[in-house]
Design a protein around this motif. Structure first.
Motif, PDB file in Angstrom:
ATOM      1  N   ARG A  67     -16.957   3.510 -27.690  1.00  0.00           N
ATOM      2  CA  ARG A  67     -15.679   3.498 -28.596  1.00  0.00           C
ATOM      3  C   ARG A  67     -16.039   4.958 -29.172  1.00  0.00           C
ATOM      4  O   ARG A  67     -14.841   5.599 -28.737  1.00  0.00           O
ATOM      5  N   GLY A  68     -16.807   5.179 -29.422  1.00  0.00           N
ATOM      6  CA  GLY A  68     -16.383   7.195 -29.956  1.00  0.00           C
ATOM      7  C   GLY A  68     -17.365   7.719 -30.079  1.00  0.00           C
ATOM      8  O   GLY A  68     -17.576   8.853 -30.337  1.00  0.00           O
ATOM      9  N   GLU A  69     -18.245   7.593 -28.661  1.00  0.00           N
ATOM     10  CA  GLU A  69     -19.011   8.463 -27.850  1.00  0.00           C
ATOM     11  C   GLU A  69     -19.665   9.264 -28.910  1.00  0.00           C
ATOM     12  O   GLU A  69     -20.009  10.495 -28.920  1.00  0.00           O
ATOM     13  N   VAL A  70     -20.854   8.654 -30.180  1.00  0.00           N
ATOM     14  CA  VAL A  70     -21.962   8.679 -30.620  1.00  0.00           C
ATOM     15  C   VAL A  70     -23.243   8.063 -30.236  1.00  0.00           C
ATOM     16  O   VAL A  70     -23.243   7.034 -30.603  1.00  0.00           O
ATOM     17  N   THR A  71     -24.574   8.589 -30.176  1.00  0.00           N
ATOM     18  CA  THR A  71     -25.729   8.326 -29.876  1.00  0.00           C
ATOM     19  C   THR A  71     -25.148   7.162 -31.357  1.00  0.00           C
ATOM     20  O   THR A  71     -25.538   8.278 -32.709  1.00  0.00           O
ATOM     21  N   PRO A  72     -26.368   5.977 -31.099  1.00  0.00           N
ATOM     22  CA  PRO A  72     -26.645   5.265 -32.182  1.00  0.00           C
ATOM     23  C   PRO A  72     -27.476   5.938 -32.871  1.00  0.00           C
ATOM     24  O   PRO A  72     -27.456   6.043 -34.823  1.00  0.00           O
ATOM     25  N   LEU A  73     -28.648   6.855 -33.084  1.00  0.00           N
ATOM     26  CA  LEU A  73     -29.297   7.859 -34.168  1.00  0.00           C
ATOM     27  C   LEU A  73     -28.245   8.551 -34.791  1.00  0.00           C
ATOM     28  O   LEU A  73     -28.822   9.155 -35.844  1.00  0.00           O
ATOM     29  N   ASN A 123     -21.023  -3.913 -44.006  1.00  0.00           N
ATOM     30  CA  ASN A 123     -19.780  -3.510 -44.220  1.00  0.00           C
ATOM     31  C   ASN A 123     -19.299  -2.362 -44.710  1.00  0.00           C
ATOM     32  O   ASN A 123     -18.877  -2.148 -43.672  1.00  0.00           O
ATOM     33  N   VAL A 124     -20.464  -1.592 -45.517  1.00  0.00           N
ATOM     34  CA  VAL A 124     -20.008   0.005 -45.772  1.00  0.00           C
ATOM     35  C   VAL A 124     -20.218   0.320 -43.953  1.00  0.00           C
ATOM     36  O   VAL A 124     -19.307   1.233 -43.627  1.00  0.00           O
ATOM     37  N   VAL A 125     -21.737   0.580 -43.155  1.00  0.00           N
ATOM     38  CA  VAL A 125     -22.157   0.810 -42.064  1.00  0.00           C
ATOM     39  C   VAL A 125     -20.696   0.949 -40.854  1.00  0.00           C
ATOM     40  O   VAL A 125     -20.298   1.596 -40.230  1.00  0.00           O
ATOM     41  N   GLY A 126     -20.228  -0.894 -41.313  1.00  0.00           N
ATOM     42  CA  GLY A 126     -18.874  -1.167 -40.500  1.00  0.00           C
ATOM     43  C   GLY A 126     -18.190  -0.597 -40.861  1.00  0.00           C
ATOM     44  O   GLY A 126     -17.172   0.675 -39.535  1.00  0.00           O
ATOM     45  N   ASP A 127     -17.472   0.150 -41.987  1.00  0.00           N
ATOM     46  CA  ASP A 127     -16.344   0.971 -42.232  1.00  0.00           C
ATOM     47  C   ASP A 127     -16.085   1.889 -41.425  1.00  0.00           C
ATOM     48  O   ASP A 127     -15.218   2.581 -40.528  1.00  0.00           O
ATOM     49  N   ILE A 128     -17.426   2.999 -41.625  1.00  0.00           N
ATOM     50  CA  ILE A 128     -18.023   3.974 -41.357  1.00  0.00           C
ATOM     51  C   ILE A 128     -17.864   4.218 -39.342  1.00  0.00           C
ATOM     52  O   ILE A 128     -16.888   4.786 -38.933  1.00  0.00           O
ATOM     53  N   ALA A 129     -18.319   3.286 -38.986  1.00  0.00           N
ATOM     54  CA  ALA A 129     -18.494   2.502 -37.578  1.00  0.00           C
ATOM     55  C   ALA A 129     -17.336   2.980 -36.797  1.00  0.00           C
ATOM     56  O   ALA A 129     -16.365   3.433 -36.009  1.00  0.00           O
ATOM     57  N   ILE A 130     -16.293   1.843 -37.070  1.00  0.00           N
ATOM     58  CA  ILE A 130     -14.565   1.951 -37.098  1.00  0.00           C
ATOM     59  C   ILE A 130     -13.900   3.065 -37.232  1.00  0.00           C
ATOM     60  O   ILE A 130     -12.496   3.931 -36.371  1.00  0.00           O
ATOM     61  N   ALA A 131     -14.103   4.126 -37.983  1.00  0.00           N
ATOM     62  CA  ALA A 131     -13.592   4.970 -38.345  1.00  0.00           C
ATOM     63  C   ALA A 131     -14.093   6.244 -37.347  1.00  0.00           C
ATOM     64  O   ALA A 131     -13.267   7.326 -37.179  1.00  0.00           O
ATOM     65  N   THR A 132     -15.480   5.828 -36.889  1.00  0.00           N
ATOM     66  CA  THR A 132     -15.922   6.995 -35.842  1.00  0.00           C
ATOM     67  C   THR A 132     -15.145   6.717 -34.138  1.00  0.00           C
ATOM     68  O   THR A 132     -14.547   7.262 -33.484  1.00  0.00           O
TER      69      THR A 132
END
Length: 437
Positions: A271-277, A414-423
């Protein structure tokens, strides 16, 4: 003839002339150095706390170290972070919403944000239920050990623990009120087109930048604070509980890591087209701070900085999503609730039917959408689900001993999820080709 008042958008553009556009902002030069120190503080605190617990747990020197250094550093660090929460939260949400030029754009952003959060919460609850049913951690706890843990849970807590829980619980209602008021203020400013509105937005931007500047200095204390947090945790709680509850702890931690690997990596990549790394590199600092403080609220300043400076997300999206996510995106809480309820049911030999597990799924998913981001914030939710499913309420005593450790893991998720959704939401906005700020 008087000059025509400037529009709202040029004033937003010049509110922070010292920073280039979000897509070209330089990386924080202090960041790589800080990561090394954070890791060093983490290992030093964990090793020191373990050794002190084994060889000098009752020593007067250890008590003096805790009283005069460890506790003051912890309190100073958390106090500094909590001081930054309100100004950053208000300025982030107000400026984030007010940057949207029309009501349709605001509606699309809010709907997209809430849809992503709801999907992530449901996925978390499903992962928790699947892992608990697959590995059945409650079946491997010996009955005598379980009775000891239940008895220990009724022992009076120390004054320090009571004070800590009370101080964290005290921020729940004010933060919720601040978030609601900030959203309403941002929506009102969206409809206004006056010179004063531009001044309000410019002031909001300056407050946000000032808070981020202060945070850069507070971050220098982070390695020492991390060492103190880990020293305190390992000294007070020890590791013997992990031996008794190793299967339960392993299932919860594995489910939390699966939430990151399966749900959040899929979100940022597809959805964000950012690699996991690349995403992991960008969230290192807020993830470490979230793990050590066990508070999504205390990690908000660092998460905002990582989103805008390292992942280079648009401020209008990052600030709104991360500000809302402190109470509306707690996927780690959904996993913890689901696994814990099934663990307690298995321990008491009261396997839940599919209908009751469906109830657990719904409540856990809803808990992931509305639990306050403070330490021990999930325990009331677990107690409520136990009552709804007819399980013994005292079963919560089985997990209290390791709750703080698991709280650290679920807060990080939770925090990582917030940033992932923002991405993901940021990329959606770009694809829609909405007017830029």
């Amino acid at each position: 003839m008087s000059a025509k008042p400037p529009s709202i958008n040029p004033m937003i553009e010049t509110a922070n002339p010292s920073l280039p556009p979000s897509g070209t902002r330089p990386r924080n030069r202090f960041k790589p150095h800080l990561q090394v120190w954070l890791l060093g503080g983490f290992l030093l605190g964990m090793g020191g706390g373990t050794l002190a617990g084994l060889f000098a747990g009752d020593s007067p020197a250890t008590a003096l170290l805790m009283h005069w250094f460890v506790k003051p550093v912890e309190q100073a660090f958390l106090f500094a972070l909590f001081l930054l929460i309100v100004p950053l939260l208000v300025s982030a949400i107000v400026s984030g919403i007010a940057r949207i030029r029309n009501m349709a754009g605001m509606r699309q952003l809010l709907v997209s944000t809430l849809a992503h959060m709801l999907a992530a919460s449901v996925a978390a609850a499903l992962i928790g239920l699947a892992m608990a049913n697959l590995f059945r951690p409650g079946d491997v706890v010996p009955a005598e050990i379980g009775q000891q843990l239940l008895a220990a849970s009724h022992a009076p807590a120390s004054p320090g623990m009571i004070d800590t829980l009370f101080s964290y619980a005290a921020v729940e209602r004010p933060i919720k009120i601040v978030i609601i008021a900030s959203v309403l203020a941002g929506m009102v400013l969206t409809f206004l087109r006056t010179r004063r509105t531009g001044h309000v937005l410019a002031t909001s931007e300056r407050v946000f930048d000032a808070g981020m500047h202060v945070l850069a200095h507070v971050a220098r204390l982070a390695p020492v604070a991390v060492a103190c947090f880990m020293f305190d945790l390992t000294l007070v709680f020890g590791w013997h509980l992990l031996l008794y509850l190793s299967a339960y702890v392993a299932v919860v931690v594995a489910a939390l890591l699966l939430q990151i690997a399966l749900t959040f990596f899929a979100v940022v990549w597809m959805r964000g087209e950012v690699t996991p790394l690349a995403f992991l590199r960008g969230v290192q600092e807020p993830a470490v701070i979230a793990f050590c403080t066990s508070s999504s609220n205390a990690t908000l300043p660092s998460a905002l900085r990582a989103a805008e400076l390292d992942l280079r997300l648009p401020p209008r999206v990052a600030r709104l999503v991360l500000g809302t996510g402190t109470i509306a995106n707690q996927g780690g809480t959904a996993i913890y609730t689901a696994v814990t309820v099934l663990f307690i049911a298995q321990f008491f030999g009261m396997d839940l039917s599919l209908g009751r597990q469906g109830l657990v799924l719904v409540v856990a998913a809803l808990a992931g959408m509305g639990t306050i981001g403070v330490p021990a914030g999930s325990l009331p939710t677990v107690a409520a689900v136990l009552a709804l499913t007819g399980l013994p309420a005292e079963g919560i005593g089985l997990v209290i001993g390791v709750d703080r450790l698991l709280d650290m893991f679920r807060t990080m998720v939770n925090v990582v999820g917030d940033i992932a959704i923002a991405t993901a939401v940021s990329h959606d906005r770009r694809k829609r080709s909405l007017p830029k700020m």
